[in-house]
Scaffold this active site. Structure first.
Site, PDB file in Angstrom:
ATOM      1  N   GLU A   3       0.748  -1.185   0.100  1.00 60.08           N
ATOM      2  CA  GLU A   3       0.030  -0.065   0.276  1.00 60.08           C
ATOM      3  C   GLU A   3       0.618   1.140  -0.116  1.00 60.08           C
ATOM      4  O   GLU A   3       2.021   1.149   0.059  1.00 60.08           O
ATOM      5  CB  GLU A   3      -0.961  -0.012   1.170  1.00 60.08           C
ATOM      6  CG  GLU A   3      -1.887  -0.972   1.315  1.00 60.08           C
ATOM      7  CD  GLU A   3      -2.796  -1.598   2.673  1.00 60.08           C
ATOM      8  OE1 GLU A   3      -2.914  -0.172   3.207  1.00 60.08           O
ATOM      9  OE2 GLU A   3      -3.146  -2.403   2.878  1.00 60.08           O
ATOM     10  N   LYS A  58      -0.275   3.734  -6.019  1.00 60.80           N
ATOM     11  CA  LYS A  58       0.533   2.865  -5.505  1.00 60.80           C
ATOM     12  C   LYS A  58       1.582   2.113  -6.393  1.00 60.80           C
ATOM     13  O   LYS A  58       2.537   1.131  -6.452  1.00 60.80           O
ATOM     14  CB  LYS A  58       0.330   0.976  -5.335  1.00 60.80           C
ATOM     15  CG  LYS A  58      -1.161   1.850  -3.717  1.00 60.80           C
ATOM     16  CD  LYS A  58      -1.854   0.208  -3.586  1.00 60.80           C
ATOM     17  CE  LYS A  58      -3.003   0.375  -2.832  1.00 60.80           C
ATOM     18  NZ  LYS A  58      -3.946  -0.474  -2.502  1.00 60.80           N
ATOM     19  N   ARG A 120       4.237 -14.691  -7.267  1.00 65.22           N
ATOM     20  CA  ARG A 120       2.959 -14.471  -8.366  1.00 65.22           C
ATOM     21  C   ARG A 120       2.987 -13.966  -9.540  1.00 65.22           C
ATOM     22  O   ARG A 120       2.492 -14.332 -10.069  1.00 65.22           O
ATOM     23  CB  ARG A 120       2.340 -13.899  -7.199  1.00 65.22           C
ATOM     24  CG  ARG A 120       1.366 -14.986  -6.243  1.00 65.22           C
ATOM     25  CD  ARG A 120       0.109 -14.087  -5.417  1.00 65.22           C
ATOM     26  NE  ARG A 120      -0.762 -14.874  -6.281  1.00 65.22           N
ATOM     27  CZ  ARG A 120      -1.640 -14.647  -5.678  1.00 65.22           C
ATOM     28  NH1 ARG A 120      -2.004 -14.041  -4.746  1.00 65.22           N
ATOM     29  NH2 ARG A 120      -3.221 -14.913  -6.622  1.00 65.22           N
ATOM     30  N   ARG A 163     -21.985   9.508  -2.926  1.00 65.71           N
ATOM     31  CA  ARG A 163     -21.237   7.980  -2.274  1.00 65.71           C
ATOM     32  C   ARG A 163     -21.841   7.487  -1.021  1.00 65.71           C
ATOM     33  O   ARG A 163     -21.884   7.298   0.050  1.00 65.71           O
ATOM     34  CB  ARG A 163     -19.772   7.165  -1.845  1.00 65.71           C
ATOM     35  CG  ARG A 163     -19.876   7.023  -3.587  1.00 65.71           C
ATOM     36  CD  ARG A 163     -17.845   7.599  -3.298  1.00 65.71           C
ATOM     37  NE  ARG A 163     -17.351   6.989  -4.654  1.00 65.71           N
ATOM     38  CZ  ARG A 163     -17.348   7.762  -5.988  1.00 65.71           C
ATOM     39  NH1 ARG A 163     -17.104   8.765  -4.819  1.00 65.71           N
ATOM     40  NH2 ARG A 163     -16.649   7.155  -6.831  1.00 65.71           N
TER      41      ARG A 163
END
Length: 283
Positions: A3, A58, A120, A163
């Site tokens: 993060e 990021k 990964r 929102r």
């Protein structure tokens, strides 16, 4: 996934250790994550010198003196290691298995290397003209940076206005709204602000909004000072873990006692991610 604090840690360390160095070459055994292509990438960076680094959300940006830049996203398990003749055989590099998944190596004239370890193999690197970095879709779509001066109570109110029926836990993870916060610091900031993750944004009082903005910045700055959090795969450029995990209140502590009140920490699904909270301290 790294993060904001983890990414900023890497950005700062690359600038400190590699600014001014000249690129000699690039090796990769996973060229499908090198964009626009491996040959073009090499052609554009070989022989150039690093001017500095930047962070957008990021994303890591490395700027060169030939008006090209490398844009990097570490994704789930990626991290950079910087090796030279004095530290190449350090225990952090040779004994920590997390540091052994090297798929890309940028070599400099003095034989210092910037190595991308990624178990990964989801992380990617792209070379573009420096002038278009901020126009890249993944950067142009980012919301206000969580550590910037533009992230204020006023900006949060504008976000909430659009929102009202979303939970604050979900909104904090929307990178196109507030950039840089992930699951770790979402949980920690909401704990510090005494707010439950599934509260609808429209239910937050002005005082709670002020507390939340302050908590977000406080937890991110603290994590930066501690070199981020190594919740699995993150390592800094020295191959070392961050230390934020030593101070966390709720994230990853389900079934443990709250450090403030002793109540058992709860883990609960919110959308596609797990939220951690104290049912006594948060309301």
């Amino acid at each position: 996934m790294p993060e904001l604090p983890e990414v900023q840690t890497v950005v700062s360390q690359i600038a400190e250790k590699l600014k001014g160095k000249q690129v000699k070459g690039l090796w990769s055994d996973w060229q499908k994550r090198i964009h626009p292509s491996f040959p073009i990438f090499v052609k554009r960076v070989k022989g150039s010198h690093i001017l500095g680094t930047r962070r957008f959300g990021k994303h890591i940006v490395i700027d060169f003196d030939n008006e090209y830049s490398i844009v990097v996203h570490l994704k789930m398990t990626g991290h950079f290691l910087i090796k030279n003749k004095t530290n190449r055989n350090s225990k952090a590099f040779t004994e920590d298995p997390v540091n052994g998944y090297i798929h890309h190596i940028l070599t400099f004239i003095d034989d210092t290397t910037l190595e991308f370890s990624d178990m990964r193999k989801f992380g990617w690197m792209q070379v573009v003209e420096t002038r278009v970095v901020e126009d890249l879709p993944s950067i142009a779509s980012l919301g206000v940076d969580a550590l910037s001066e533009r992230f204020t109570v006023s900006s949060l109110q504008k976000i909430i206005e659009k929102r009202k029926k979303k939970t604050i836990g979900e909104v904090l993870l929307e990178q196109n709204v507030i950039a840089g916060i992930g699951n770790i610091y979402r949980s920690e900031a909401l704990f510090l602000a005494h707010i439950l993750p599934w509260r609808l944004t429209e239910t937050l009082s002005l005082d709670e909004q002020k507390e939340l903005v302050s908590a977000v910045k406080k937890v991110l700055r603290q994590a930066l000072r501690l070199g981020g959090m190594s919740d699995g795969d993150f390592r800094d450029t020295d191959g070392k873990e961050g230390r934020f995990q030593e101070t966390r209140y709720v994230y990853g502590r389900a079934d443990d006692s709250c450090k403030k009140c002793g109540t058992i920490i709860v883990r609960k699904k919110l959308g596609q991610r797990s939220a951690f909270f104290c049912p006594q301290c948060q309301h």
